[in-house]
Design an enzyme around this catalytic site. Structure first.
Site, PDB file in Angstrom:
ATOM      1  N   THR A   1       0.831  -1.213   0.000  1.00  0.00           N
ATOM      2  CA  THR A   1       0.000   0.000   0.000  1.00  0.00           C
ATOM      3  C   THR A   1       0.862   1.258   0.000  1.00  0.00           C
ATOM      4  O   THR A   1       0.371   2.330  -0.327  1.00  0.00           O
ATOM      5  CB  THR A   1      -0.915   0.016   1.244  1.00  0.00           C
TER       6      THR A   1
ATOM      7  N   ASP B   1       9.871   0.850   4.444  1.00  0.00           N
ATOM      8  CA  ASP B   1      10.968   0.180   5.135  1.00  0.00           C
ATOM      9  C   ASP B   1      11.923   1.178   5.781  1.00  0.00           C
ATOM     10  O   ASP B   1      12.344   1.022   6.930  1.00  0.00           O
ATOM     11  CB  ASP B   1      11.742  -0.709   4.162  1.00  0.00           C
TER      12      ASP B   1
HETATM   13  C1  GLA Z   1       8.984  -4.106   0.211  1.00  0.00           C
HETATM   14  C2  GLA Z   1       9.155  -2.645  -0.187  1.00  0.00           C
HETATM   15  C3  GLA Z   1       8.193  -1.752   0.585  1.00  0.00           C
HETATM   16  C4  GLA Z   1       6.764  -2.261   0.520  1.00  0.00           C
HETATM   17  C5  GLA Z   1       6.706  -3.757   0.815  1.00  0.00           C
HETATM   18  C6  GLA Z   1       5.330  -4.318   0.567  1.00  0.00           C
HETATM   19  O1  GLA Z   1       9.376  -4.323   1.528  1.00  0.00           O
HETATM   20  O2  GLA Z   1      10.468  -2.235   0.033  1.00  0.00           O
HETATM   21  O3  GLA Z   1       8.284  -0.424   0.120  1.00  0.00           O
HETATM   22  O4  GLA Z   1       6.178  -1.944  -0.715  1.00  0.00           O
HETATM   23  O5  GLA Z   1       7.629  -4.496   0.042  1.00  0.00           O
HETATM   24  O6  GLA Z   1       4.425  -3.756   1.449  1.00  0.00           O
END
Ligand code: GLA
Length: 391
Positions: free
Chosen positions: A40, A175
């Site tokens: 999202t 993240d």
């Molecule tokens: C990875 C990406 C994040 C996010 C997740 C899914 O961890 O780095 O930015 O999009 O996948 O939620």
């Protein structure tokens, strides 16, 4: 300092001493979990991540020239390059560091040569964002070392650009945000459009957060991630024909989905449907959290898994298997695959008294089904990126 942190610092001290002398600074940046709200972030929705008590550690010191010399202590690998000749390496880990340096230079920040050693206890490739943790640790350390005056939010955005432009994964902001802004015992409710956020206490009384690591990382992970992003954008473009105000799937209502269904192919529709539902699901889940209703919250985690598996199609056999194992256990409140997908971990909310039996049963079943072992981690929610003072 925890035992893990103390061990990591001892490793950094010794490897730095052997290679470069005495470091000027130590920084720690944690991995992350995400309770709900998957894929999202780049659709401008909401996420509910938290930093964990497993981190990447970096020791750093200036050099008199304009080169960067790096060592990954755990991999026993070293890498060096001139700062104005940065170029993607076939060793993966230096790219996260070089990406940061490149972005700092692009932004006009004065970065000189430096030596750095990294280590850590975030399992690699497990979907716990060890790469974001390396990026956040690096930018935080360089910001301190060269007195660049960046705010935490600027460092988060810069880390995301490093990943997008240097590493090549079109990831969202979750993240890095979680690694940098994490707070002990709290989850972060982040609005990925406005970047407004607040901390919600996560009451873990009687509950443990258990991660089951499939130890697989299918090669599709980053290419398919970028494809998902494009599919979401396609849905948005179609709806913009009729609703010019729709800037992202965040602006799409359940009713608008009906119009989408006739205008785009089935795959694109499924992707968009999942995201629109997931954004709503997260908002409802936050209410459950406020009422401390982890049973209702956990049910939504299962629904998220279902959507990620069937509609968004970023799960895999191993993750689906572990989600089913959890679902069949009355002591697990909720479980789902976590992160980008195609491997990595499931996140499980488990009654404390049943943690050991749950893990043993999952290990046994997994071994039987796939003839390989899974790993498990019981994590707690910790603080975000910080300088570690020694002595
Ligand atoms: C990875 C990406 C994040 C996010 C997740 C899914 O961890 O780095 O930015 O999009 O996948 O939620």
């Amino acid at each position: 300092m925890s035992n893990e942190a103390a061990n990591c610092i001892t490793i950094l001290q010794s490897v730095f001493k052997t290679n470069y002398g005495v470091p000027e600074l130590y920084v720690k940046s944690p991995g992350r979990i995400n309770l709900i709200g998957e894929h999202t972030d780049y659709n401008m929705g909401f996420v509910l991540p938290a930093a964990i008590d497993k981190a990447i550690y970096i020791a750093i010191g200036k050099r008199p020239d304009s080169e960067i010399h790096l060592t990954a202590a755990d991999l026993n690998e070293s890498f060096s390059i001139a700062i104005n000749e940065l170029e993607k390496s076939s060793l993966e880990w230096p790219n996260y560091i070089m990406g940061i340096v490149q972005q700092l230079m692009k932004g006009g920040y004065q970065v000189g040569g430096f030596n750095a050693v990294i280590t850590g206890d975030v399992p690699l490739g497990a979907g716990l964002s060890s790469s974001a943790a390396v990026e956040c640790a690096t930018v935080f350390a360089l910001n301190e070392l060269f007195g660049l005056g960046l705010s935490k939010l600027e460092m988060v955005k810069l880390s995301q650009r490093a990943e997008n432009q240097f590493v090549g994964l079109q990831c969202g902001i979750m993240d890095m945000f979680a690694s940098m802004f994490g707070k002990a015992d709290s989850v972060i409710q982040l609005d990925c459009r406005s970047l407004d956020f607040h901390y919600s206490p996560f009451n873990q009384t009687g509950i443990k957060i258990v991660l089951l690591d499939t130890c697989v990382k299918h090669s599709l992970a980053s290419s398919e991630y970028n494809v998902r992003r494009k599919e979401c954008e396609e849905g948005v473009r179609f709806l913009q024909g009729k609703y010019p105000a729709v800037a992202s799937l965040r602006d799409v209502t359940i009713e608008m989905l009906e119009e989408l269904q006739v205008g785009v192919n089935g795959k694109v529709f499924d992707r968009c449907k999942f995201i629109v539902e997931e954004i709503k699901r997260l908002q409802d889940a936050c209410l459950n959290l406020e009422q401390n209703d982890l049973v209702a919250f956990g049910k939504k985690m299962y629904d998220t898994h279902e959507g990620l598996s069937k509609l968004y199609q970023v799960s895999c056999e191993e993750l689906d298997f572990l989600a089913d194992v959890a679902k069949g256990n009355p002591h697990v409140l909720g479980a789902r695959m976590m992160g980008g997908g195609f491997g990595g971990c499931t996140i499980n909310l488990v009654e404390e008294s049943a943690v050991d039996s749950f893990i043993s049963a999952a290990e046994l079943a997994f071994q039987k089904a796939f003839n390989t072992n899974l790993k498990s981690y019981i994590v707690s929610i910790g603080d975000g990126t910080s300088v570690i003072s020694i002595d």
